[in-house]
Motif scaffolding. Structure first.
Motif, mmCIF file in Angstrom:
data_model
loop_
_atom_site.group_PDB
_atom_site.id
_atom_site.type_symbol
_atom_site.label_atom_id
_atom_site.label_comp_id
_atom_site.label_asym_id
_atom_site.label_seq_id
_atom_site.Cartn_x
_atom_site.Cartn_y
_atom_site.Cartn_z
ATOM 1 N N MET A 1 0.840 -1.189 0.000
ATOM 2 C CA MET A 1 0.000 0.000 0.000
ATOM 3 C C MET A 1 0.886 1.255 0.000
ATOM 4 N N ILE A 2 0.730 2.072 -1.005
ATOM 5 C CA ILE A 2 1.543 3.288 -1.089
ATOM 6 C C ILE A 2 0.842 4.408 -0.334
ATOM 7 N N ALA A 3 1.578 5.060 0.566
ATOM 8 C CA ALA A 3 0.969 6.105 1.408
ATOM 9 C C ALA A 3 1.064 7.459 0.714
ATOM 10 N N ASP A 4 0.078 7.763 -0.089
ATOM 11 C CA ASP A 4 0.057 9.061 -0.765
ATOM 12 C C ASP A 4 -0.518 10.120 0.170
ATOM 13 N N ARG A 5 -0.167 11.387 -0.091
ATOM 14 C CA ARG A 5 -0.645 12.495 0.747
ATOM 15 C C ARG A 5 -1.421 13.474 -0.114
ATOM 16 N N PHE A 6 -2.354 14.138 0.538
ATOM 17 C CA PHE A 6 -3.200 15.088 -0.185
ATOM 18 C C PHE A 6 -3.268 16.385 0.618
ATOM 19 N N GLY A 7 -2.894 17.486 -0.024
ATOM 20 C CA GLY A 7 -2.835 18.726 0.736
ATOM 21 C C GLY A 7 -3.176 19.944 -0.090
ATOM 22 N N LEU A 8 -2.963 21.082 0.560
ATOM 23 C CA LEU A 8 -3.340 22.360 -0.037
ATOM 24 C C LEU A 8 -2.161 23.310 -0.024
ATOM 25 N N SER A 9 -2.203 24.261 -0.940
ATOM 26 C CA SER A 9 -1.235 25.339 -0.861
ATOM 27 C C SER A 9 -1.693 26.281 0.257
ATOM 28 N N TRP A 10 -0.757 26.676 1.101
ATOM 29 C CA TRP A 10 -1.069 27.532 2.253
ATOM 30 C C TRP A 10 -1.319 28.950 1.772
ATOM 31 N N VAL A 198 8.868 11.354 -9.927
ATOM 32 C CA VAL A 198 7.770 12.208 -9.454
ATOM 33 C C VAL A 198 7.411 11.833 -8.021
ATOM 34 N N HIS A 199 7.491 12.827 -7.133
ATOM 35 C CA HIS A 199 7.070 12.641 -5.737
ATOM 36 C C HIS A 199 5.985 13.648 -5.356
ATOM 37 N N THR A 200 5.974 14.767 -6.043
ATOM 38 C CA THR A 200 4.994 15.810 -5.739
ATOM 39 C C THR A 200 4.199 16.134 -7.001
ATOM 40 N N VAL A 201 2.916 16.372 -6.797
ATOM 41 C CA VAL A 201 2.010 16.640 -7.929
ATOM 42 C C VAL A 201 1.172 17.870 -7.603
ATOM 43 N N HIS A 202 0.998 18.732 -8.573
ATOM 44 C CA HIS A 202 0.070 19.854 -8.426
ATOM 45 C C HIS A 202 -1.190 19.589 -9.239
ATOM 46 N N ILE A 203 -2.322 19.926 -8.648
ATOM 47 C CA ILE A 203 -3.566 19.946 -9.409
ATOM 48 C C ILE A 203 -4.211 21.312 -9.184
ATOM 49 N N ALA A 204 -4.965 21.762 -10.157
ATOM 50 C CA ALA A 204 -5.581 23.084 -10.048
ATOM 51 C C ALA A 204 -6.712 23.169 -11.063
ATOM 52 N N LEU A 245 3.057 9.674 -3.543
ATOM 53 C CA LEU A 245 2.877 11.006 -4.120
ATOM 54 C C LEU A 245 2.289 11.965 -3.085
ATOM 55 N N THR A 246 2.755 13.200 -3.128
ATOM 56 C CA THR A 246 2.116 14.265 -2.354
ATOM 57 C C THR A 246 1.371 15.134 -3.354
ATOM 58 N N ILE A 247 0.061 15.103 -3.298
ATOM 59 C CA ILE A 247 -0.748 15.843 -4.259
ATOM 60 C C ILE A 247 -1.210 17.149 -3.602
ATOM 61 N N ILE A 248 -0.832 18.250 -4.200
ATOM 62 C CA ILE A 248 -1.174 19.567 -3.645
ATOM 63 C C ILE A 248 -2.196 20.246 -4.554
ATOM 64 N N LEU A 249 -3.310 20.620 -3.954
ATOM 65 C CA LEU A 249 -4.330 21.387 -4.666
ATOM 66 C C LEU A 249 -3.969 22.870 -4.562
ATOM 67 N N GLU A 250 -3.751 23.496 -5.720
ATOM 68 C CA GLU A 250 -3.387 24.919 -5.735
ATOM 69 C C GLU A 250 -4.627 25.770 -5.960
ATOM 70 N N ARG A 251 -4.806 26.736 -5.089
ATOM 71 C CA ARG A 251 -5.915 27.670 -5.254
ATOM 72 C C ARG A 251 -5.391 29.054 -4.846
ATOM 73 N N ASP A 252 -5.483 30.008 -5.745
ATOM 74 C CA ASP A 252 -4.862 31.312 -5.495
ATOM 75 C C ASP A 252 -5.849 32.447 -5.295
ATOM 76 N N LEU A 265 -10.167 17.553 -2.697
ATOM 77 C CA LEU A 265 -9.116 16.633 -2.232
ATOM 78 C C LEU A 265 -9.642 15.202 -2.183
ATOM 79 N N ASP A 266 -10.902 15.057 -1.772
ATOM 80 C CA ASP A 266 -11.491 13.707 -1.735
ATOM 81 C C ASP A 266 -11.587 13.115 -3.140
ATOM 82 N N ARG A 267 -11.912 13.951 -4.097
ATOM 83 C CA ARG A 267 -11.961 13.463 -5.489
ATOM 84 C C ARG A 267 -10.555 13.045 -5.947
ATOM 85 N N ALA A 268 -9.557 13.818 -5.512
ATOM 86 C CA ALA A 268 -8.172 13.451 -5.858
ATOM 87 C C ALA A 268 -7.807 12.116 -5.205
ATOM 88 N N ARG A 269 -8.226 11.943 -3.938
ATOM 89 C CA ARG A 269 -7.963 10.673 -3.236
ATOM 90 C C ARG A 269 -8.592 9.509 -3.999
#
Lengths: 282, 284
Positions: A1-10, A198-204, A245-252, A265-269
């Motif tokens: 099981m790969i432990a992926d992370r899901f987060g946000l831009s601060w 690839v270890h980090t991914v941006h989605i937007a 993967l660490t998936i970061i949702l970017e919102r500006d 983020l749940d959809r990304a998960r």
């Protein structure tokens, strides 16, 4: 099981919401350039935060993909921020942002040739030497295909990564936007890249715009929800990428209530879960 | 130079400097002793509220949360009463105990409520102590010894001078006794002003600085709770907050509009109270 992370831009406007929903947010990303003049006290607060939640430090202004050397003074300022915060990772874009002493003001796609490739490698080495961390490099979105390119974007990226050990911060929305605007297949683009880097991914999210002649382009604006094609690319990536993967949702801006960002983020998960399942089956 | 040979006024100047040196040395020692560079940053609202203002503030945040979730209902005159069928199912013992306090209709009196919820708060305090954010039993003992040491050092110097002065037939020792007394009280206040460690103070400072945007109608309740925990329940300006009073409403804890403005504005609006309104824009 790969432990992926899901987060946000601060972002300042999201800070309380991020901390209050810590249970559903695995990682954050901080824009280093916003804190270059911040007092050490403020930076230490982010250091405290970085101990609680994996924090990636992201820069937007180094201009790594350029025949112009990265500014030493700017690197020193970024290094100060990185030294105090001690982030889990550091990244910037494969773009050029200045010409000589003239700051362009935003990120431009580099001319994809051997000369830019060589100077980018020099810039990456300098950045690592001064900041003390090997920067992850991010693919950018562009509305203009630079003239005089000798390679496609995926060829140039693959060649660059073949000549250095830096990781690729893969911005899937940028891939999607470029694929639309320049008529290539995003899935084929991914296949051409070393996805083991690839270890980090941006989605937007983005939107359609039109010029005076009515020509439509797709703009990566970070002001809209993530679209289905980006989730589909994320699923494809998760099926092929071997690393967590660490998936970061970017919102500006135009921030919706946090529950909507958490839903994204749940959809990304869900997309990553589907992709990982495919990977296990194969 | 023997300081005890100094004249009265000269010795008083010397003694003020001596007090400053003793205080600075003691403060540095205490800061080093209670620093914990890797201490965690709490995100549980009750832990944060307790860290900020002790049992009273934790209880206030709990009441606000229970009112906001409809477990405690507000009646005329801001009287509160629990909706019993939901209160018994609360998994958090602190929330359950807080809800029990409002078994009969009553006002959210701080002192009585705080006394009532002491038991479940002990485990919350123990968690903060083990994290190094609040003084544990060992550090509280050291604080007693340190305070005694400072007071002893103050009175040792003053006492010798008084004895020397009296031996030489001088009786102008009133100012010195007054100064030593004031410094002793100041030492007690200095070391007993908070039960937080230095690490706890830093964690609270970090939370304050990282959360400067006001919460409002677009915020979910967990955000409001976190904000109330960090800045106080009055800062939330929400109807769900029984401690918040509209400007013309008065009341013991009502301070009108909270002082919760952020460092560079925000986009949130108040939750329908008299002080509501939208913050400005801007952002980092």
């Amino acid at each position: 099981m790969i432990a992926d992370r899901f987060g946000l831009s601060w972002r300042g406007k999201l800070s309380t919401a991020i901390l209050a929903n810590r249970a559903r947010i695995d990682a954050i990303e901080l824009i280093a350039d916003d804190y270059l003049d911040a007092p050490a006290t403020k930076l230490r607060h982010f250091r405290a935060l970085a101990r609680e939640i994996p924090l990636g430090l992201h820069s937007i202004h180094l201009g790594l993909a350029s025949t112009v050397p990265v500014s030493s003074a700017y690197l020193d300022r970024i290094a100060r921020v990185a030294d105090v915060i001690d982030p889990a990772s550091f990244s910037d874009h494969l773009a050029f942002v200045r010409s000589g002493d003239t700051e362009i003001g935003h990120m431009h796609a580099p001319i994809r040739d051997e000369a830019t490739l060589d100077s980018t490698l020099v810039n990456l080495a300098r950045t690592e030497r001064i900041i003390g961390r090997k920067p992850e490099v991010e693919n950018i979105a562009t509305l203009i295909d630079p003239p005089g390119c000798a390679m496609t974007e995926s060829e140039w990226l693959a060649k660059l990564l073949g000549r250095c050990q830096n990781r690729l911060l893969l911005d899937l929305h940028n891939v999607h936007a470029n694929a639309i605007n320049f008529g290539f297949n995003a899935g084929t683009f991914l296949d051409a890249l070393p996805l083991d880097r690839v270890h980090t991914v941006h989605i937007a999210g983005g939107k359609w715009i039109a010029d005076d002649d009515g020509n439509r382009r797709y703009l990566d604006d970070h002001l809209n929800p993530v679209g289905d094609p980006t989730y589909a690319l994320l699923e494809t990536l998760a099926a092929k990428a071997p690393n967590p993967l660490t998936i970061i949702l970017e919102r500006d801006g135009r921030y919706p209530p946090m529950r909507e960002l958490l839903d994204e983020l749940d959809r990304a998960r869900a997309a990553v879960t589907r992709g990982r399942a495919q990977r296990e089956r194969s | 130079m023997n300081p005890f040979d100094l004249s009265g006024p000269e010795f008083l100047v010397f003694y003020v400097v001596y007090i400053a040196v003793i205080f600075i040395a003691a403060e540095i020692y205490w800061r080093v002793r209670t620093a914990r560079p890797e201490a965690p940053l709490p995100t549980n609202p009750y832990e944060i509220a307790y860290l900020r203002g002790g049992a009273r503030e934790a209880a206030r945040v709990a009441v606000m949360g229970l009112v906001g979730r409809g477990i405690i209902k507000q009646f005329e005159g801001r009287q509160l009463q629990v909706a019993k069928e939901r209160a018994t199912r609360l998994p958090d013992p602190f929330e359950r105990r807080t809800a029990e306090f409002f078994g009969t209709r009553r006002l959210a009196g701080d002192k009585a409520l705080t006394a009532f919820v002491q038991e479940p708060l002990r485990s919350l305090a123990a968690k903060l102590e083990s994290a190094g954010l609040m003084l544990d039993g060992k550090l509280r003992g050291e604080r007693v010894l340190l305070t005694l040491a400072v007071v002893a050092a103050l009175w040792l110097m003053a006492g010798i001078k008084i004895a020397v002065a009296l031996g030489r037939g001088r009786t102008n020792i009133g100012f010195l006794i007054l100064l030593a007394s004031v410094a002793s009280i100041a030492a007690i206040v200095m070391f007993y002003r908070t039960a937080r460690t230095r690490a706890g103070g830093r964690a609270l400072s970090a939370l304050t600085n990282l959360n400067r945007r006001p919460v409002g109608t677009g915020s979910n309740f967990s955000e409001v709770m976190l904000y109330a925990a960090i800045f106080g329940v009055a800062a939330t300006q929400l109807e769900a907050n029984p401690y918040y009073r509209k400007p013309n409403e008065g009341g013991e804890s009502g301070s009108g509009c909270g002082s919760s403005s952020g460092d560079s504005g925000g986009s949130s609006c108040g939750g329908g109270s008299g002080c509501g309104g939208c913050g400005g824009g801007g952002g980092d």
